[in-house]
Motif scaffolding. Structure first.
Motif, PDB file in Angstrom:
ATOM      1  N   LEU A 162      -7.530  -0.526   6.311  1.00  0.00           N
ATOM      2  CA  LEU A 162      -6.221  -1.467   7.143  1.00  0.00           C
ATOM      3  C   LEU A 162      -6.220  -2.821   5.893  1.00  0.00           C
ATOM      4  O   LEU A 162      -5.743  -2.852   5.204  1.00  0.00           O
ATOM      5  CB  LEU A 162      -5.826  -1.888   8.328  1.00  0.00           C
ATOM      6  CG  LEU A 162      -5.617  -0.588   9.217  1.00  0.00           C
ATOM      7  CD1 LEU A 162      -5.341  -1.078  10.161  1.00  0.00           C
ATOM      8  CD2 LEU A 162      -4.618   0.272   8.386  1.00  0.00           C
ATOM      9  N   GLY A 163      -7.614  -2.667   6.091  1.00  0.00           N
ATOM     10  CA  GLY A 163      -8.163  -4.183   5.389  1.00  0.00           C
ATOM     11  C   GLY A 163      -7.926  -4.066   3.643  1.00  0.00           C
ATOM     12  O   GLY A 163      -7.371  -4.942   3.001  1.00  0.00           O
ATOM     13  N   ARG A 166      -4.321  -3.712   2.354  1.00  0.00           N
ATOM     14  CA  ARG A 166      -3.663  -4.506   2.084  1.00  0.00           C
ATOM     15  C   ARG A 166      -3.971  -5.978   1.372  1.00  0.00           C
ATOM     16  O   ARG A 166      -2.845  -6.216   0.726  1.00  0.00           O
ATOM     17  CB  ARG A 166      -4.333  -5.569   3.739  1.00  0.00           C
ATOM     18  CG  ARG A 166      -3.168  -6.985   4.176  1.00  0.00           C
ATOM     19  CD  ARG A 166      -1.973  -6.962   4.342  1.00  0.00           C
ATOM     20  NE  ARG A 166      -1.123  -8.609   4.033  1.00  0.00           N
ATOM     21  CZ  ARG A 166       0.011  -8.059   4.185  1.00  0.00           C
ATOM     22  NH1 ARG A 166       1.113  -7.211   3.981  1.00  0.00           N
ATOM     23  NH2 ARG A 166       0.342 -10.103   3.743  1.00  0.00           N
ATOM     24  N   ALA A 169      -2.433  -4.469  -1.740  1.00  0.00           N
ATOM     25  CA  ALA A 169      -1.162  -4.555  -2.028  1.00  0.00           C
ATOM     26  C   ALA A 169      -0.868  -6.131  -2.608  1.00  0.00           C
ATOM     27  O   ALA A 169      -0.422  -6.125  -3.242  1.00  0.00           O
ATOM     28  CB  ALA A 169      -0.723  -4.096  -0.485  1.00  0.00           C
ATOM     29  N   LYS A 170      -1.653  -7.340  -2.667  1.00  0.00           N
ATOM     30  CA  LYS A 170      -1.431  -8.525  -2.585  1.00  0.00           C
ATOM     31  C   LYS A 170      -1.961  -8.231  -3.766  1.00  0.00           C
ATOM     32  O   LYS A 170      -1.755  -8.665  -5.139  1.00  0.00           O
ATOM     33  CB  LYS A 170      -2.605  -9.251  -1.611  1.00  0.00           C
ATOM     34  CG  LYS A 170      -1.989  -9.630  -0.630  1.00  0.00           C
ATOM     35  CD  LYS A 170      -3.250 -10.658   0.040  1.00  0.00           C
ATOM     36  CE  LYS A 170      -2.220 -10.483   2.218  1.00  0.00           C
ATOM     37  NZ  LYS A 170      -3.098 -11.309   2.874  1.00  0.00           N
ATOM     38  N   ASN A 180       0.028   0.738   0.608  1.00  0.00           N
ATOM     39  CA  ASN A 180       0.564   1.093   2.266  1.00  0.00           C
ATOM     40  C   ASN A 180      -0.544   1.858   3.272  1.00  0.00           C
ATOM     41  O   ASN A 180      -1.393   2.773   2.817  1.00  0.00           O
ATOM     42  CB  ASN A 180       1.526   1.188   3.032  1.00  0.00           C
ATOM     43  CG  ASN A 180       2.697   0.926   1.844  1.00  0.00           C
ATOM     44  OD1 ASN A 180       2.928  -0.679   2.329  1.00  0.00           O
ATOM     45  ND2 ASN A 180       3.615   1.358   1.421  1.00  0.00           N
ATOM     46  N   SER A 181      -0.928   1.881   4.234  1.00  0.00           N
ATOM     47  CA  SER A 181      -1.403   1.883   5.363  1.00  0.00           C
ATOM     48  C   SER A 181      -0.299   2.971   6.213  1.00  0.00           C
ATOM     49  O   SER A 181       0.614   2.794   6.314  1.00  0.00           O
ATOM     50  CB  SER A 181      -2.504   1.756   6.704  1.00  0.00           C
ATOM     51  OG  SER A 181      -3.373   1.018   5.747  1.00  0.00           O
ATOM     52  N   THR A 248       5.392  -2.866   1.450  1.00  0.00           N
ATOM     53  CA  THR A 248       3.834  -3.025   0.960  1.00  0.00           C
ATOM     54  C   THR A 248       3.047  -3.869   1.756  1.00  0.00           C
ATOM     55  O   THR A 248       3.124  -4.618   2.127  1.00  0.00           O
ATOM     56  CB  THR A 248       4.271  -3.727  -1.182  1.00  0.00           C
ATOM     57  OG1 THR A 248       2.699  -3.151  -1.351  1.00  0.00           O
ATOM     58  CG2 THR A 248       4.598  -4.458  -0.714  1.00  0.00           C
ATOM     59  N   GLY A 249       1.633  -3.479   1.835  1.00  0.00           N
ATOM     60  CA  GLY A 249       0.859  -4.107   2.385  1.00  0.00           C
ATOM     61  C   GLY A 249       0.778  -3.952   3.614  1.00  0.00           C
ATOM     62  O   GLY A 249       0.641  -4.913   4.606  1.00  0.00           O
ATOM     63  N   ALA A 250       2.309  -2.739   4.504  1.00  0.00           N
ATOM     64  CA  ALA A 250       1.927  -2.822   5.926  1.00  0.00           C
ATOM     65  C   ALA A 250       1.241  -1.111   6.393  1.00  0.00           C
ATOM     66  O   ALA A 250       0.201  -0.355   5.283  1.00  0.00           O
ATOM     67  CB  ALA A 250       3.350  -2.043   5.903  1.00  0.00           C
ATOM     68  N   ALA A 251       1.286  -0.987   7.500  1.00  0.00           N
ATOM     69  CA  ALA A 251      -0.059  -0.378   8.449  1.00  0.00           C
ATOM     70  C   ALA A 251       1.025   0.065   9.007  1.00  0.00           C
ATOM     71  O   ALA A 251       1.313  -0.195  10.634  1.00  0.00           O
ATOM     72  CB  ALA A 251      -0.515  -0.982   9.312  1.00  0.00           C
TER      73      ALA A 251
END
Length: 262
Positions: A162-163, A166, A169-170, A180-181, A248-251
């Protein structure tokens, strides 16, 4: 809603069975050229045939490589130097008491579950960024948030995903590349089926065994059953498509409500 990834090449790590194979079938059905992966050529060949049986017109090929090692990742990236969609699905799991998990086992989980995705993202994201389009999806788990006491090493590895996702994505901010996850919960994969049926009472179906497991070991589940492979794959196929461009950057959770949060 028409999910169309025609003209895109998708690589799915660890995709000769289970969730990975279901994702390969789903992406092939949506028009992608699919690259399956497993450790043996025999398993890869079987997966290619399974995708073709599901989608007769599928564009599918495979690479046999152990992506739990740097050498195996190099084999894949040499055979397939670019892709538009990267699904980091490869993962191992198993129950083990914390005090029995030695350094070598911690390292094995780190290499397979975490570094395989790191290495592949590092190899494939530059061309995605150059093209200003790409999709990277890490297959994490509800165990990333709901750490199992009997699988702490597994839960830790899924939290790390997850880290990484994320942060990537940034890193790709302002581009057409999303990262994404996806977090499955208990799912009726081949491995899970083997485990469930080994302890199931005589006459109990796999679905019934899944319900019993969820109610006993994941009582917070809202759907009160295990998910199907297709239910998980459907989310991944959507996230891999052009339709998910603002995600984007989502779990993204496909865990039936096991994680008790809003």
């Amino acid at each position: 809603m028409n999910i169309d990834v025609s003209g895109k090449t998708a690589i799915i790590s660890g995709s000769t069975s289970g969730i990975g194979l279901a994702i390969a079938k789903g992406l092939a059905q949506a028009g992608a050229c699919v690259v399956v992966n497993g450790r043996s050529q025999a398993a890869v060949d079987q997966a290619i045939e399974a995708v073709k049986q599901h989608v007769p017109a599928a564009l599918v090929r495979g690479v046999a490589a152990d992506l739990g090692t740097a050498q195996g990742c190099a084999v894949l990236t040499s055979a397939e130097p670019r892709c538009d969609i990267l699904i980091n699905n490869l993962g191992i799991y198993g129950t083990q008491p914390f005090f029995d998990i030695d350094d070598a086992e911690w390292t094995r989980y780190f290499e397979v579950n975490i570094m395989s995705g790191v290495r592949l993202a590092r190899a494939y994201m530059p061309t995605m960024l150059e093209a200003n389009w790409g999709r990277v999806v890490f297959i994490s788990s509800e165990s990333a948030l709901n750490i199992p006491a009997d699988m702490i090493h597994y839960g830790f590895s899924k939290t790390a995903m997850l880290g990484i996702a994320r942060g990537l994505a940034k890193f790709a901010a302002g581009t057409g590349v999303t990262v994404n996850s996806v977090l499955p919960g208990p799912t009726l994969s081949e491995g899970a089926a083997e485990m469930l049926m080994a302890s199931a009472p005589e006459g109990q179906t796999l679905e019934e065994a899944g319900v019993a497991f969820v109610k006993t070991h994941r009582p917070s589940s809202i759907i009160q059953r295990a998910a199907t492979l297709e239910e998980v794959a459907n989310m991944v196929v959507y996230v891999a498509s052009p339709l998910s461009s603002a995600t984007t950057g989502a779990a993204l959770r496909v865990e039936g409500g096991v994680v008790d949060s809003i």
